[in-house]
Scaffold this active site. Structure first.
Site, PDB file in Angstrom:
ATOM      1  CG  HIS A   1      -4.341  10.548  -3.408  1.00 30.59           C
ATOM      2  ND1 HIS A   1      -5.359  11.441  -3.636  1.00 30.59           N
ATOM      3  CD2 HIS A   1      -4.478   9.585  -4.350  1.00 30.59           C
ATOM      4  CE1 HIS A   1      -6.083  11.041  -4.669  1.00 30.59           C
ATOM      5  NE2 HIS A   1      -5.564   9.903  -5.130  1.00 30.59           N
TER       6      HIS A   1
ATOM      7  NE  ARG B   1      -6.235  -0.449  -9.827  1.00 23.07           N
ATOM      8  CZ  ARG B   1      -5.604   0.477 -10.563  1.00 23.07           C
ATOM      9  NH1 ARG B   1      -4.289   0.518 -10.576  1.00 23.07           N
ATOM     10  NH2 ARG B   1      -6.298   1.343 -11.275  1.00 23.07           N
TER      11      ARG B   1
ATOM     12  CD  GLU C   1      -7.364   6.538  -3.959  1.00 25.08           C
ATOM     13  OE1 GLU C   1      -8.140   5.819  -4.613  1.00 25.08           O
ATOM     14  OE2 GLU C   1      -6.977   7.664  -4.356  1.00 25.08           O
TER      15      GLU C   1
ATOM     16  CG  ASN D   1     -10.587  -2.564  -7.710  1.00 31.13           C
ATOM     17  OD1 ASN D   1     -11.411  -1.672  -7.841  1.00 31.13           O
ATOM     18  ND2 ASN D   1      -9.313  -2.385  -7.992  1.00 31.13           N
TER      19      ASN D   1
ATOM     20  CG  HIS E   1      11.086   3.300  -3.766  1.00 31.36           C
ATOM     21  ND1 HIS E   1      12.010   3.279  -4.784  1.00 31.36           N
ATOM     22  CD2 HIS E   1      11.334   4.438  -3.061  1.00 31.36           C
ATOM     23  CE1 HIS E   1      12.780   4.347  -4.700  1.00 31.36           C
ATOM     24  NE2 HIS E   1      12.394   5.078  -3.658  1.00 31.36           N
TER      25      HIS E   1
ATOM     26  CD  GLU F   1      14.765   5.093  -0.563  1.00 30.26           C
ATOM     27  OE1 GLU F   1      15.992   5.181  -0.603  1.00 30.26           O
ATOM     28  OE2 GLU F   1      14.009   5.723  -1.346  1.00 30.26           O
TER      29      GLU F   1
END
Length: 131
Positions: A5, A9, A56, A60, A74, A122
């Site tokens: 993965h 964030r 993923e 937070n 990207h 992209e």
């Protein structure tokens, strides 16, 4: 070995999940809160994690934005028709960073859009390995 993965964030988890499912056509595969660490993870993709690379999203708790820095480039997503995919993304409210067209110094058709946190995506034509 295999690539599992890529993690990003995000500042608003639901807004990001909505973007990646609605605009990018991914499926939310799983999501879990970690109260002791004060974060939530959401995994999205185009197929089951057992045989597909996924995205993923890490939220937070209480952090609403991040400085993307200069090191990030990207995510590339292959699409059958870049022009149609970019138009569809724009119609769903995605920010277009670069309209669909041939890449600089090449013939591969690409476009760039931004997710809700400003990460660049992209869109690249299915014939990218030949152009």
């Amino acid at each position: 070995m295999r690539f599992l993965h890529t993690m990003l964030r995000v500042g608003d988890l639901q807004k990001s999940i909505d973007f990646y499912t609605s605009v990018m056509g991914m499926t939310l595969l799983r999501q879990k809160d970690y109260p002791a660490g004060e974060f939530t993870l959401a995994f999205l993709g185009y197929g089951d994690e057992s045989d597909h690379t996924v995205l993923e999203l890490t939220y937070n708790w209480g952090v609403s934005s991040y400085d993307l820095g200069e090191g990030y480039g990207h995510i590339a997503i292959e699409v059958p028709d870049v022009y149609k995919a970019a138009d569809a993304a724009k119609a769903k409210g995605a920010k277009i960073l670069r309209e669909a067209g041939p890449m600089n110094a090449g013939t591969t058709i690409i476009a760039f859009i931004a997710d809700p946190d400003g990460y660049q995506i992209e869109l690249i034509g299915a014939d990218h390995q030949r152009g």
